[in-house]
Design an enzyme around this catalytic site. Structure first.
Site, PDB file in Angstrom:
ATOM      1  N   ASP A   1      62.853  38.435 136.396  1.00 52.49           N
ATOM      2  CA  ASP A   1      63.670  38.158 135.924  1.00 52.49           C
ATOM      3  C   ASP A   1      63.517  37.618 134.277  1.00 52.49           C
ATOM      4  O   ASP A   1      64.294  38.196 133.261  1.00 52.49           O
ATOM      5  CB  ASP A   1      64.788  37.194 136.592  1.00 52.49           C
TER       6      ASP A   1
ATOM      7  N   GLU B   1      71.578  35.505 142.331  1.00 53.83           N
ATOM      8  CA  GLU B   1      71.151  34.015 142.233  1.00 53.83           C
ATOM      9  C   GLU B   1      72.218  33.266 141.621  1.00 53.83           C
ATOM     10  O   GLU B   1      72.678  32.106 142.150  1.00 53.83           O
ATOM     11  CB  GLU B   1      70.019  33.789 141.337  1.00 53.83           C
TER      12      GLU B   1
END
Length: 268
Positions: free
Chosen positions: A41, A149
């Site tokens: 990420d 997330e």
């Protein structure tokens, strides 16, 4: 899981880069600062920021970090600096800061709560460092959270890695992050590494903590958005759906805006 045959990586790439550039220009800032963890990420986010041509500061912030995380972070930063002349880097060793903090606060006999609080403290020390560096260089703090997330299971630290100015990849689920990262030539070591938050000083993965991997969570997120309930599934699917639903429920305080107590007008 996203179909790689229909995923328009280059169009998405150009869209995010333009969005970043427009936002920074309108905000009248110099560029971006990104915390680099050695994970996919942060690697993707920093690459997207670098593509704007604006100054992009990559910051490694170890706190008793596993060597594998540090090596991947350094590999990515070196590759990015080689590819983009607007990328520069800093290393901020927060281990002594973290150890000093632990000496100044009371401990707890509840080991599980203590360990989780200290893990979240690591993330908040990193956030503080990013905003410090952003402040002295005139940079926006770019968030590295993905859609699962940030809006699915709330797997981030409130006012830690959740404390950011902008979120360029928060509308991409993990499989889309992988596809776009591969398109942008993120190092192979990062592409194949198990996702981990790196907050416990060891190699435990996100899956170890959550009890399901991101492909499973992505599936559950889609099922819940389509109105499915636990009664629609059995076996492993039911187990994953239950994990997702529980985390989505208990982490609404992260996912939703801060509640504000509104005062009736005739009271003021």
């Amino acid at each position: 899981m996203t179909n790689s045959d229909t995923f328009q990586a280059e169009k998405i790439n150009q869209h995010i880069v333009k969005w970043l550039l427009d936002y920074a220009t309108n905000a009248k800032v110099n560029g971006f600062v990104v915390g680099i963890s050695g994970g996919i990420d942060s690697a993707l986010t920093s690459t997207l920021c670098a593509q704007t041509g604006l100054p992009t500061l990559c910051v490694e912030m170890p706190i008793h970090q596993a060597e594998s995380h540090v090596n991947r972070a350094n590999e990515h930063i070196a590759q990015l600096k080689n590819r983009f002349p607007n990328v520069f880097s800093e290393r901020v060793d927060l281990t002594p800061v973290f150890e000093t903090f632990k000496l100044q606060v009371p401990s707890s006999e509840n080991e599980a709560k203590l360990n989780l609080s200290l893990a979240n403290t690591r993330a908040r020390l990193r956030m503080t460092s990013l905003y410090y560096l952003g402040g002295i260089h005139g940079l926006l703090v770019a968030g590295t959270g993905n859609k699962v997330e940030d809006f699915g299971v709330g797997f981030f630290t409130k006012y830690g890695d959740g404390g950011v100015d902008i979120s360029p990849i928060a509308d991409l689920v993990k499989s889309e992050v992988r596809l776009l990262a591969k398109h942008l030539q993120v190092p192979e070591s990062i592409l194949v590494a198990k996702p981990t938050d790196g907050l416990f000083g060891d190699d435990r993965s996100d899956e170890d903590q959550i009890g399901a991997n991101y492909d499973e969570l992505e599936w559950a997120m889609n099922q819940k958005e389509n109105g499915k309930t636990i009664e629609d599934f059995s076996g492993r699917e039911a187990e994953v759906f239950k994990i997702y639903s529980r985390l989505n429920s208990i982490n609404q305080h992260k996912i939703n805006p801060i509640p504000v107590c509104k005062i009736p007008k005739d009271f003021k």
